[in-house]
Design a protein around this motif. Structure first.
Motif, PDB file in Angstrom:
ATOM      1  N   PHE A 119       6.320   9.060  -6.407  1.00  0.00           N
ATOM      2  CA  PHE A 119       5.724  10.070  -7.278  1.00  0.00           C
ATOM      3  C   PHE A 119       5.782  11.403  -6.545  1.00  0.00           C
ATOM      4  N   ASP A 120       6.224  12.452  -7.249  1.00  0.00           N
ATOM      5  CA  ASP A 120       6.222  13.772  -6.630  1.00  0.00           C
ATOM      6  C   ASP A 120       4.834  14.389  -6.779  1.00  0.00           C
ATOM      7  N   MET A 121       4.680  15.610  -6.308  1.00  0.00           N
ATOM      8  CA  MET A 121       3.376  16.277  -6.317  1.00  0.00           C
ATOM      9  C   MET A 121       2.843  16.549  -7.724  1.00  0.00           C
ATOM     10  N   ARG A 122       3.706  16.445  -8.722  1.00  0.00           N
ATOM     11  CA  ARG A 122       3.258  16.629 -10.106  1.00  0.00           C
ATOM     12  C   ARG A 122       3.000  15.300 -10.801  1.00  0.00           C
ATOM     13  N   GLY A 123       3.216  14.204 -10.073  1.00  0.00           N
ATOM     14  CA  GLY A 123       2.978  12.887 -10.645  1.00  0.00           C
ATOM     15  C   GLY A 123       4.170  12.289 -11.362  1.00  0.00           C
TER      16      GLY A 123
ATOM     17  N   ALA B 210       0.839  -1.200   0.000  1.00  0.00           N
ATOM     18  CA  ALA B 210       0.000   0.000   0.000  1.00  0.00           C
ATOM     19  C   ALA B 210       0.876   1.253   0.000  1.00  0.00           C
ATOM     20  N   ALA B 211       0.396   2.284  -0.658  1.00  0.00           N
ATOM     21  CA  ALA B 211       1.155   3.533  -0.782  1.00  0.00           C
ATOM     22  C   ALA B 211       1.298   4.228   0.564  1.00  0.00           C
ATOM     23  N   MET B 212       2.444   4.875   0.731  1.00  0.00           N
ATOM     24  CA  MET B 212       2.693   5.679   1.931  1.00  0.00           C
ATOM     25  C   MET B 212       3.201   7.038   1.491  1.00  0.00           C
ATOM     26  N   ARG B 213       2.742   8.073   2.185  1.00  0.00           N
ATOM     27  CA  ARG B 213       3.243   9.417   1.907  1.00  0.00           C
ATOM     28  C   ARG B 213       4.493   9.644   2.739  1.00  0.00           C
TER      29      ARG B 213
END
Length: 143
Positions: A69-73, A47-50
């Motif tokens: 992935f950065d804030m721009r994807g 699962a993804a984690m920030r």
């Protein structure tokens, strides 16, 4: 198993951004796509984690690889593959992102944070202006 196959076949560019690498672009490299799809189907994607300003998916290979992935994807992978070309880890992460929706949510949060910063700058740029009011509205529409 059949449901996952159908999801993979129906995967589209999940967020309409020009600078993002899409799963459809990676699909052109059949061998790469099949390896990534195999990782996804085996359940190798955590699962993804920030982490700070990045969203990270750990891919359970040996060694474990992290796709972020950065804030721009824009993606990057700890395996060192060029983001423009992609890798099987990126394919697996994008398939999971399509499935769980966390990347899209993360990108929308980033857009809201950017909007808030712009509003704060505008408020500071026009001090003392009583009739200038900026309000952020967040609307999430079901797909």
């Amino acid at each position: 198993m059949q449901r996952i196959k159908e999801e993979v076949i129906q995967t589209k560019v999940f967020v309409g951004r020009k600078d993002m690498l899409s799963i459809d672009a990676l699909r052109a490299n059949t061998e790469l796509f099949e390896r990534g799809e195999k990782l996804y189907r085996r359940g190798c994607v955590a699962a993804a984690m920030r982490v700070g300003e990045k969203l990270c998916y750990d891919i359970g290979t040996t060694p474990v690889r992290t796709v972020s992935f950065d804030m721009r994807g824009r993606p990057s992978c700890s395996c060192g593959a060029a983001a423009e070309e992609g890798c099987e880890h990126l394919v697996a992460a994008l398939l999971m992102a399509e499935h769980d929706g966390r990347l899209e949510h993360f990108l929308r949060e980033g857009e809201m944070e950017l909007g808030q910063r712009v509003m704060n700058l505008l408020n500071h740029a026009a001090p003392g202006v009583e009739n200038l009011r900026l309000v952020a509205n967040l609307r999430i529409y079901p797909d």
